[in-house]
Design a protein around this motif. Structure first.
Motif, PDB file in Angstrom:
ATOM      1  N   GLU A   1       0.382  -1.224  -0.125  1.00  0.00           N
ATOM      2  CA  GLU A   1      -0.046  -0.055   0.001  1.00  0.00           C
ATOM      3  C   GLU A   1       0.548   1.265  -0.072  1.00  0.00           C
ATOM      4  OE1 GLU A   1      -3.405   2.477   2.857  1.00  0.00           O
ATOM      5  OE2 GLU A   1      -1.904   0.101   3.931  1.00  0.00           O
ATOM      6  N   LEU A   2       1.660   1.181   0.982  1.00  0.00           N
ATOM      7  CA  LEU A   2       2.956   2.065   0.852  1.00  0.00           C
ATOM      8  C   LEU A   2       3.421   2.452  -1.020  1.00  0.00           C
ATOM      9  CD1 LEU A   2       4.090   4.802   2.212  1.00  0.00           C
ATOM     10  CD2 LEU A   2       6.007   3.316   3.824  1.00  0.00           C
ATOM     11  N   ILE A   3       4.553   1.897  -0.659  1.00  0.00           N
ATOM     12  CA  ILE A   3       4.764   1.716  -2.646  1.00  0.00           C
ATOM     13  C   ILE A   3       4.077   1.956  -3.042  1.00  0.00           C
ATOM     14  CG2 ILE A   3       5.528   0.150  -4.174  1.00  0.00           C
ATOM     15  CD1 ILE A   3       6.463  -1.926  -2.177  1.00  0.00           C
ATOM     16  N   SER A   4       2.543   1.939  -3.229  1.00  0.00           N
ATOM     17  CA  SER A   4       1.073   2.701  -4.612  1.00  0.00           C
ATOM     18  C   SER A   4       1.575   3.766  -3.872  1.00  0.00           C
ATOM     19  CB  SER A   4       0.453   1.783  -4.227  1.00  0.00           C
ATOM     20  OG  SER A   4      -0.449   2.572  -4.965  1.00  0.00           O
ATOM     21  N   LYS A   5       1.384   3.629  -2.525  1.00  0.00           N
ATOM     22  CA  LYS A   5       0.667   5.541  -2.881  1.00  0.00           C
ATOM     23  C   LYS A   5       2.280   6.450  -2.998  1.00  0.00           C
ATOM     24  CE  LYS A   5      -0.498   9.035   1.145  1.00  0.00           C
ATOM     25  NZ  LYS A   5      -1.157   8.497   2.517  1.00  0.00           N
ATOM     26  N   ILE A   6       3.353   5.707  -2.753  1.00  0.00           N
ATOM     27  CA  ILE A   6       5.160   6.706  -2.755  1.00  0.00           C
ATOM     28  C   ILE A   6       4.767   6.922  -4.334  1.00  0.00           C
ATOM     29  CG2 ILE A   6       7.564   6.508  -3.389  1.00  0.00           C
ATOM     30  CD1 ILE A   6       6.965   4.927  -0.105  1.00  0.00           C
ATOM     31  N   GLN A   7       4.739   5.738  -5.622  1.00  0.00           N
ATOM     32  CA  GLN A   7       4.321   5.670  -6.040  1.00  0.00           C
ATOM     33  C   GLN A   7       3.137   7.014  -7.117  1.00  0.00           C
ATOM     34  OE1 GLN A   7       4.201   1.495  -7.236  1.00  0.00           O
ATOM     35  NE2 GLN A   7       6.352   1.129  -7.944  1.00  0.00           N
ATOM     36  N   HIS A   8       2.326   6.680  -6.819  1.00  0.00           N
ATOM     37  CA  HIS A   8       1.442   7.498  -6.720  1.00  0.00           C
ATOM     38  C   HIS A   8       1.384   8.925  -7.142  1.00  0.00           C
ATOM     39  CE1 HIS A   8      -2.466   9.667  -7.893  1.00  0.00           C
ATOM     40  NE2 HIS A   8      -2.623   9.964  -7.051  1.00  0.00           N
ATOM     41  N   LEU A   9       1.859   9.620  -6.200  1.00  0.00           N
ATOM     42  CA  LEU A   9       2.650  10.497  -5.743  1.00  0.00           C
ATOM     43  C   LEU A   9       3.673  10.872  -6.051  1.00  0.00           C
ATOM     44  CD1 LEU A   9       2.300  10.811  -1.329  1.00  0.00           C
ATOM     45  CD2 LEU A   9       0.470  12.260  -3.340  1.00  0.00           C
ATOM     46  N   ALA A  10       4.767  10.629  -6.461  1.00  0.00           N
ATOM     47  CA  ALA A  10       6.011  10.771  -7.174  1.00  0.00           C
ATOM     48  C   ALA A  10       4.975  10.925  -8.601  1.00  0.00           C
ATOM     49  CB  ALA A  10       6.606   9.292  -7.461  1.00  0.00           C
ATOM     50  N   ILE A  11       4.535  10.516  -8.872  1.00  0.00           N
ATOM     51  CA  ILE A  11       3.807  10.795 -10.768  1.00  0.00           C
ATOM     52  C   ILE A  11       2.949  11.843 -10.945  1.00  0.00           C
ATOM     53  CG2 ILE A  11       2.630   9.718 -12.775  1.00  0.00           C
ATOM     54  CD1 ILE A  11       3.422   7.101 -11.880  1.00  0.00           C
ATOM     55  N   GLN A  12       2.415  12.113  -9.861  1.00  0.00           N
ATOM     56  CA  GLN A  12       1.641  12.858  -9.681  1.00  0.00           C
ATOM     57  C   GLN A  12       2.555  14.720  -9.408  1.00  0.00           C
ATOM     58  OE1 GLN A  12      -1.495  12.120 -11.270  1.00  0.00           O
ATOM     59  NE2 GLN A  12      -2.104  13.749 -10.159  1.00  0.00           N
ATOM     60  N   ALA A  13       3.211  14.507  -8.805  1.00  0.00           N
ATOM     61  CA  ALA A  13       4.909  15.769  -8.404  1.00  0.00           C
ATOM     62  C   ALA A  13       5.748  15.770  -9.832  1.00  0.00           C
ATOM     63  CB  ALA A  13       5.657  15.363  -7.847  1.00  0.00           C
TER      64      ALA A  13
ATOM     65  N   LYS B   1       4.475  15.395 -13.136  1.00  0.00           N
ATOM     66  CA  LYS B   1       3.249  15.899 -13.988  1.00  0.00           C
ATOM     67  C   LYS B   1       3.105  17.612 -13.341  1.00  0.00           C
ATOM     68  CE  LYS B   1       0.827  11.731 -15.542  1.00  0.00           C
ATOM     69  NZ  LYS B   1       0.089  10.830 -15.602  1.00  0.00           N
ATOM     70  N   ILE B   2       3.288  18.054 -12.013  1.00  0.00           N
ATOM     71  CA  ILE B   2       2.559  19.059 -11.492  1.00  0.00           C
ATOM     72  C   ILE B   2       3.475  20.678 -11.778  1.00  0.00           C
ATOM     73  CG2 ILE B   2       1.909  20.504  -9.807  1.00  0.00           C
ATOM     74  CD1 ILE B   2       0.485  17.850  -8.485  1.00  0.00           C
TER      75      ILE B   2
END
Length: 221
Positions: free
Chosen positions: A126-138, A140-141
């Motif tokens: 779950e933490l791995i998935s959250k880190i990957q999601h936030l990394a991609i969002q950052a 792109k932003i």
């Protein structure tokens, strides 16, 4: 994006920086850093007024603006991002510090100052998935292209914060950007090929942009 509490000051606001007021806002332990730099250059930890003033002077020697951040007791996890318009994220790695503060000297001059682990240990899916999601969002932003290493703090009370984005991550023998991709199943040579391809593709797209004012284009609006 989740980040730790911080204050931003330009050199023109230097005379508004007051230790006691900032300590009340951010806590007893403070980190002072240049706004745009890397490898922990110019970063200081301050626990009293003398250290604070020295840290402010040092940070302003490296940049026109500085950040003053609260201290958090956290693991340091790092995620590698690769791509242009469709970025992907690696499995995260971890810098396990054996020092109080991961300084430039600790990073590059003292091999015993930290252990580099890729992939990170004792971390949930779950933490791995959250880190990957936030990394991609950052990624792109902030309109990044090619490669970025996104560094995170993960605190003892399970809070995840983005610490920084490194747009030119290291490729040394201790660097987590390539290590994370290798741990994710990508060969080093494949990573280099991908980066070259992404760079050429971005250059090709940039060449399509008009950089000179054109009356013809204005009339075609």
């Amino acid at each position: 994006m989740p980040v730790v509490k911080y204050l931003y000051f330009s050199k023109f606001e230097k005379n508004t920086i007051h230790y006691e007021r900032i300590k009340k806002q951010l806590g007893e332990i403070l980190f002072i850093k240049p706004n745009s730099l890397g490898s922990a250059v110019g970063i200081s930890k301050a626990t009293n007024l003398v250290e604070f003033h020295h840290a402010i002077e040092l940070a302003f020697q490296y940049d026109y603006a500085i950040l003053i951040e609260e201290a958090v007791n956290a693991r340091e996890l790092e995620c590698s991002v690769l791509g242009n318009e469709n970025p992907i994220a690696s499995a995260p790695g971890e810098v396990v510090k054996h020092t109080d503060f991961y300084t430039y000297e600790a990073k590059y001059l003292d091999a015993k100052a930290a252990t580099i682990e890729s992939p990170a240990k004792n971390i949930t899916a779950e933490l791995i998935s959250k880190i990957q999601h936030l990394a991609i969002q950052a990624f792109k932003i902030t309109r990044c292209v090619g490669m970025v290493r996104v560094d995170f703090f993960f605190t003892q009370n399970q809070q995840l914060y983005i610490n920084e984005l490194n747009t030119i991550p290291g490729f040394t023998n201790i660097s987590l950007y390539p290590k994370n991709w290798i741990a994710s199943g990508m060969r080093y040579s494949e990573l280099l090929d991908q980066l070259i391809h992404l760079g050429l593709a971005h250059f090709k797209e940039k060449k399509k942009l008009n950089r000179v004012y054109s009356q013809k284009l204005e009339k075609e609006k």
